[in-house]
Design a protein around this motif. Structure first.
Motif, mmCIF file in Angstrom:
data_model
loop_
_atom_site.group_PDB
_atom_site.id
_atom_site.type_symbol
_atom_site.label_atom_id
_atom_site.label_comp_id
_atom_site.label_asym_id
_atom_site.label_seq_id
_atom_site.Cartn_x
_atom_site.Cartn_y
_atom_site.Cartn_z
ATOM 1 N N THR A 1 30.591 29.608 35.889
ATOM 2 C CA THR A 1 30.903 30.807 35.477
ATOM 3 C C THR A 1 30.439 31.865 36.794
ATOM 4 O O THR A 1 31.446 32.590 37.124
ATOM 5 N N ASN A 2 29.199 31.990 37.151
ATOM 6 C CA ASN A 2 28.956 32.868 38.310
ATOM 7 C C ASN A 2 29.682 32.895 39.597
ATOM 8 O O ASN A 2 30.017 33.578 40.149
ATOM 9 N N LEU A 3 30.007 31.514 39.932
ATOM 10 C CA LEU A 3 30.739 31.319 41.210
ATOM 11 C C LEU A 3 32.057 31.841 41.108
ATOM 12 O O LEU A 3 32.879 32.490 41.862
ATOM 13 N N LEU A 4 32.671 31.843 39.676
ATOM 14 C CA LEU A 4 34.117 31.829 39.428
ATOM 15 C C LEU A 4 34.185 33.757 39.598
ATOM 16 O O LEU A 4 35.200 34.210 40.057
ATOM 17 N N ILE A 5 33.177 34.358 38.878
ATOM 18 C CA ILE A 5 33.086 35.778 38.951
ATOM 19 C C ILE A 5 32.984 36.170 40.247
ATOM 20 O O ILE A 5 33.736 36.978 41.055
ATOM 21 N N SER A 6 32.315 35.689 41.128
ATOM 22 C CA SER A 6 32.222 35.931 42.923
ATOM 23 C C SER A 6 33.562 35.790 43.339
ATOM 24 O O SER A 6 33.863 36.538 44.067
ATOM 25 N N ILE A 7 34.096 34.500 43.240
ATOM 26 C CA ILE A 7 35.463 34.143 43.862
ATOM 27 C C ILE A 7 36.408 35.127 43.254
ATOM 28 O O ILE A 7 37.088 35.842 44.139
ATOM 29 N N ALA A 8 36.477 35.634 41.989
ATOM 30 C CA ALA A 8 37.551 36.662 41.426
ATOM 31 C C ALA A 8 37.369 38.029 42.139
ATOM 32 O O ALA A 8 38.157 38.801 42.181
ATOM 33 N N ALA A 9 35.751 38.354 42.287
ATOM 34 C CA ALA A 9 35.689 39.597 42.713
ATOM 35 C C ALA A 9 36.019 39.758 44.225
ATOM 36 O O ALA A 9 36.784 40.782 44.717
#
Length: 531
Positions: free
Chosen positions: A346-354
């Motif tokens: 989740t944390n990595l996905l949020i970083s990639i999405a941002a």
């Protein structure tokens, strides 16, 4: 006298045809030399018309014997010609005991001309070929033979360290553009009469010297015969590099994977000969060919055999992982971020999405653009001058990548992915195998963008099936993994100690399979050694 006239008639008739036509008659080169030196000179001058580098040097020995020297300026050592040929003949003349010699053969037999590699020829074709191969030709009045002496004297590049196959430990000498220098480097390492070198001449215009090299008894007879047949059937106007030969003798010309290994390291070539492989030398190039080639030979470096086996095995695993990263990392990133985001934490996905917020292109288009740009910078770095190319490739990548991220055209994670892929691609010991992976990276990106992980799996499976179907001179490309030969897995992804590699590759070597006797494991007490 009548016999002499009869011999001269065919050649004189050919001269008349030559003067009346703009094209050289095919039959003139098959004619035999005449005892009349002026007729021979006229024929050769017509053949080499408008060739300013061909030197015709007439000399008169004691005002009695007329001789003609013919050679190519720049290819023949003129100092040797002056000291060994011209000076003795013009100033000393014929020795008293040789005043009445009748043939060039008698002159050679009595060592009038102190030259090595001397032979006599009688046909015009042989004289022409001798001149073009940097021989000195000596014609004598009253003789229907010519004397050919090997006096090559052209400039040669010094033996230097290979630039394409660098190593920390190992020999520093490399092949040059001179065939005999290259063969001598091999002879220095393999001092055996079983090392055979079969000469061929390929190219209608270039007449390039090609040498098939192997060790008798170790090389497979079937592979050797196949190499001979493929080389002999080549018909081409000219051979300028070993790649010309390679394209004519490979098994699968439309495969992205190389099936013939090339090297400019004598130690690599000698190691291959000792395994039972066959080498092909080509004049005017430092790159020699080695057949057959397997996939595993393409990912092995020369330095693997000069370091301790534990370190070499560790480096091989790192290299193999990096090789797979260079092919699969961009396509896996595209597939997961586009179709399977649930696989990302989740944390990595949020970083990639941002990071991707505001990027106008889909991930697959973004990846293709960055890969294309990276390949363009790599190509520019190779083609530009040495001192400028490295600066342009590094600075260009940094500047363009940073500017693209700040402009919102490319996301920062994509720059990291492409940079990691580029660094991994530099781990290939063989440049041509790395090129195959670079080419395959683009279709893998496309199938990942269309089908996700299913497309990546299908693309990987297609590559593996293709590798299983490739043969190099009858040897499976993935041998000894597929088909699996357990005894030979000692030198694939790991490199066992040298004293354990007792046999040569079974499918490559000929009759002599045994390489090292058993029972040579080192230790403080040899009586306790185990196999």
């Amino acid at each position: 006298m009548m016999k002499k006239i009869r011999k001269m008639k065919p050649l004189k008739k050919a001269i008349q045809e030559l003067e009346s036509n703009d094209v050289l008659p095919l039959n003139i080169q098959d004619e035999v030399l005449t005892p009349d030196i002026s007729v021979n000179e006229q024929v050769l001058k017509q053949v080499f018309e408008n060739c300013s580098d061909i030197v015709f040097r007439p000399i008169l020995v004691r005002r009695q014997t007329k001789m003609l020297l013919i050679y190519i300026d720049g290819l023949v050592d003129t100092k040797i010609v002056e000291q060994v040929v011209l000076k003795p003949m013009m100033f000393e003349g014929l020795p008293n005991r040789l005043e009445n010699v009748n043939t060039t053969g008698e002159i050679i037999q009595d060592q009038l001309i102190a030259l090595s590699q001397v032979r006599t020829v009688s046909k015009v074709r042989e004289v022409i070929e001798g001149i073009l191969k940097a021989n000195l030709v000596v014609l004598t009045e009253g003789e229907s033979q010519a004397l050919l002496s090997d006096l090559k004297g052209f400039d040669k590049r010094n033996i230097e360290e290979p630039t394409a196959e660098l190593s920390v430990r190992g020999p520093r000498d490399g092949f040059t553009e001179t065939l005999r220098v290259n063969t001598s480097l091999v002879r220095r390492r393999i001092r055996s009469p079983r090392l055979k070198m079969e000469p061929y001449s390929i190219g209608e215009l270039t007449q390039t010297d090609v040498m098939i090299t192997y060790i008798e008894g170790i090389a497979s007879n079937s592979v050797l015969e196949e190499v001979r047949q493929r080389v002999q059937r080549i018909q081409i106007d000219g051979v300028l590099e070993s790649a010309f030969i390679e394209e004519f003798i490979e098994d699968f010309p439309f495969s992205p994977f190389p099936q013939i290994q090339n090297t400019e390291r004598p130690d690599v070539l000698c190691a291959s000969l000792l395994e039972g492989k066959v080498a092909i030398f080509v004049d005017n190039t430092p790159f020699s060919l080695i057949v057959p080639m397997t996939f595993w030979a393409g990912i092995q470096a020369a330095e693997d055999y000069y370091e301790r086996s534990i370190y070499s095995t560790f480096i091989r695993w790192i290299r193999f992982i990096l090789i797979n990263i260079s092919l699969l990392l961009p396509s896996l990133y595209v597939a997961i971020t586009t179709y399977h985001p649930q696989l990302i934490p989740t944390n990595l996905l949020i970083s990639i999405a941002a990071a991707r917020e505001g990027i106008p292109f889909p991930t697959v288009v973004e990846a293709l653009m960055m890969e294309f740009l990276f390949e363009g910078l790599r190509e520019a770095g190779i083609r530009l001058p040495k001192h400028i190319g490295s600066a342009v490739s590094i600075v260009g990548a940094l500047v363009i990548g940073q500017a693209a991220v700040q402009a919102g055209i490319i996301s920062a994670p994509m720059v990291i992915i492409v940079a990691t892929t580029g660094i991994s691609s530099f781990s290939f010991p063989r440049y041509d195998l790395g090129t195959a992976y670079r080419v395959l990276r683009f279709p893998m990106l496309l199938v990942a963008g269309m089908l996700g992980l299913f497309g990546v799996a299908c693309g990987t499976l297609a590559i593996i099936i293709h590798l299983n179907n490739i043969r190099s001179f009858g040897i499976p490309y993935l041998s000894p993994v597929a088909p699996q030969i357990p005894r030979e897995l000692k030198d694939v992804l790991m490199r066992t100690p040298r004293w354990k590699m007792t046999h040569r590759p079974m499918q490559i070597a000929g009759k002599e399979k045994m390489r090292i006797p058993d029972g040579q494991k080192p230790g403080p007490n040899r009586g306790d050694q185990t196999k």
